[in-house]
Design an enzyme around this catalytic site. Sequence first.
Site, mmCIF file in Angstrom:
data_model
loop_
_atom_site.group_PDB
_atom_site.id
_atom_site.type_symbol
_atom_site.label_atom_id
_atom_site.label_comp_id
_atom_site.label_asym_id
_atom_site.label_seq_id
_atom_site.Cartn_x
_atom_site.Cartn_y
_atom_site.Cartn_z
ATOM 1 N N ASN A 102 0.849 -1.195 0.000
ATOM 2 C CA ASN A 102 0.000 0.000 0.000
ATOM 3 C C ASN A 102 0.882 1.242 0.000
ATOM 4 O OD1 ASN A 102 -2.729 1.150 0.390
ATOM 5 N ND2 ASN A 102 -1.986 1.814 2.393
ATOM 6 N N GLU A 158 -7.220 5.039 0.425
ATOM 7 C CA GLU A 158 -7.205 6.228 1.305
ATOM 8 C C GLU A 158 -7.551 7.492 0.523
ATOM 9 O OE1 GLU A 158 -3.536 6.587 3.518
ATOM 10 O OE2 GLU A 158 -3.378 4.433 3.859
HETATM 11 O O1 G3I Z 1 -2.807 9.339 19.910
HETATM 12 C C1 G3I Z 1 -2.322 10.660 20.166
HETATM 13 C C2 G3I Z 1 -3.029 11.229 21.327
HETATM 14 O O2 G3I Z 1 -2.743 10.478 22.472
HETATM 15 C C3 G3I Z 1 -2.616 12.687 21.486
HETATM 16 O O3 G3I Z 1 -3.364 13.284 22.489
HETATM 17 C C4 G3I Z 1 -2.814 13.463 20.187
HETATM 18 C C5 G3I Z 1 -2.333 14.896 20.276
HETATM 19 O O4 G3I Z 1 -1.914 15.365 19.024
HETATM 20 O O5 G3I Z 1 -2.117 12.829 19.181
HETATM 21 C C6 G3I Z 1 -2.559 11.520 18.955
HETATM 22 O O6 G3I Z 1 -1.856 10.956 17.919
HETATM 23 C C7 G3I Z 1 -2.193 11.410 16.606
HETATM 24 C C8 G3I Z 1 -2.716 10.210 15.825
HETATM 25 O O7 G3I Z 1 -2.944 10.593 14.486
HETATM 26 C C9 G3I Z 1 -3.986 9.639 16.411
HETATM 27 O O8 G3I Z 1 -4.992 10.582 16.387
HETATM 28 C C10 G3I Z 1 -0.971 11.981 15.950
HETATM 29 O O9 G3I Z 1 -0.597 13.165 16.605
HETATM 30 C C11 G3I Z 1 -1.227 12.253 14.499
HETATM 31 O O10 G3I Z 1 0.002 12.617 13.874
HETATM 32 C C12 G3I Z 1 -1.762 11.006 13.839
HETATM 33 O O11 G3I Z 1 -1.971 11.303 12.477
HETATM 34 C C13 G3I Z 1 -2.313 10.235 11.635
HETATM 35 C C14 G3I Z 1 -1.198 9.967 10.635
HETATM 36 O O12 G3I Z 1 -1.578 8.920 9.750
HETATM 37 C C15 G3I Z 1 0.088 9.582 11.304
HETATM 38 O O13 G3I Z 1 1.109 9.492 10.376
HETATM 39 C C16 G3I Z 1 -3.589 10.592 10.885
HETATM 40 O O14 G3I Z 1 -4.662 10.705 11.816
HETATM 41 C C17 G3I Z 1 -3.907 9.535 9.845
HETATM 42 O O15 G3I Z 1 -4.959 9.988 9.013
HETATM 43 C C18 G3I Z 1 -2.688 9.287 8.963
HETATM 44 O O16 G3I Z 1 -3.001 8.260 8.067
HETATM 45 C C19 G3I Z 1 -1.993 7.956 7.097
HETATM 46 C C20 G3I Z 1 -2.118 6.465 6.778
HETATM 47 O O17 G3I Z 1 -2.025 5.711 7.953
HETATM 48 C C21 G3I Z 1 -1.049 6.033 5.768
HETATM 49 N N1 G3I Z 1 -1.103 6.853 4.583
HETATM 50 C C22 G3I Z 1 -1.066 8.283 4.792
HETATM 51 C C23 G3I Z 1 -2.168 8.711 5.767
HETATM 52 C C24 G3I Z 1 -2.192 10.221 5.930
HETATM 53 O O18 G3I Z 1 -1.006 10.683 6.522
#
Ligand code: G3I
Length: 354
Positions: free
Chosen positions: A206, A271
């Site tokens: 992926n 996605e």
């Molecule tokens: O879990 C913590 C939480 O404890 C904390 O309070 C909060 C404060 O910022 O952060 C939380 O973690 C966040 C996590 O999402 C869960 O919500 C991270 O900061 C945040 O960076 C993370 O972002 C995710 C990202 O992947 C991480 O790389 C996005 O929601 C998610 O949409 C994104 O998804 C990725 C796919 O897995 C792979 N392809 C790309 C796609 C977009 O980046």
Amino acid sequence: MTRLRTPLAAVALLSATLMVTGTQAASAAPEKPSLRQLAGRADLLVGTAVDMSALADDTAYRKTTAKDFSSVTAENVMKWEAVEPERGVYDWSKADDLIRFARDNGQAVRGHTLLWHSQLPQWLTSGVADGSIDSDELRGILKNHITTQVKHFKGKIYQWDVVNEVFNEDGTLRESIWLQKLGPSYIADAFRWAHAADPKAKLFVNDYNVEGINAKSTAYYELAKQLRAEGVPVQGFGIQGHLGIQYGFPGDVAANLKRFDDLGMETAFTEVDVRMILPADDTKLARQADDYRRLLDACLATAGCKSFTVWGHTDKYSWIPGVFSGEGAANLLDENYAPKPAYVAVREELASGR
Ligand code: G3I
């Protein structure tokens, strides 16, 4: 390559559905068929990534997730840092909540993701960095993680993103702890371990920026061809589909899907979202709608493309504004759950069938 379209048949199908519903409730506004109803008729699962906090707290979000989608993907809660925050201590609670929600709503579940360079638990990255976890131990940890996770969800996940984002844009393998410590064979190993744990799940690579034919998608094509020739159970190619209208639509999308089809593999859009520089306006939203439509059209034109998943379905919870400053409005519904032109485009495209 463009699919033969049947717009008249599509219009007839929509009108017939509206008439049936209309006669049942003459005074109420007729219910349009949901995306999942239309997708089902096209032998397609239409999916959404699910933000588990929103699912817990927001009734409207629960409703739209259940109504329009026949497949769900955990946006974050099946990632390594979420399921094994401490070494050997697993927390499946939120992932299991999603499995339960899907079961209650007749939805399939895509698994995302077993092996990635991002969202790894702290104990793992720091152990590798300070040398307390050596290569042999790391290999054992990876095998144990994949085996434990896939077994936990055995029979409940129809497609797994086994390895996520392992290539650079130029088609070379990404420098990650996996490549550095285990060498390129970690990819074949991951697929073998996942297959042993749940032989029925379809196993995917992926990535993003692999919609069209380019160095990166060709690297996946060559990798899949080689692994399959060696008997490694790689069965699917997942195209994330994170687009931005400012970049133009990628070329050769259908041809790209077809070459994986010709290898005997499944394909999926995993996605999809289409961002824009804010503020949104009618021209940008129309362009966005067209991009959604064209990705879906390529999927419907490809026999092995069996699922089309959007990365969140409302602008209310999108990951985009937090990562791309000044950009957003990337989803099918706006922040108040009102359908955007992209939603209408997806509905029309689904109604036109394969
Ligand atoms: O879990 C913590 C939480 O404890 C904390 O309070 C909060 C404060 O910022 O952060 C939380 O973690 C966040 C996590 O999402 C869960 O919500 C991270 O900061 C945040 O960076 C993370 O972002 C995710 C990202 O992947 C991480 O790389 C996005 O929601 C998610 O949409 C994104 O998804 C990725 C796919 O897995 C792979 N392809 C790309 C796609 C977009 O980046």
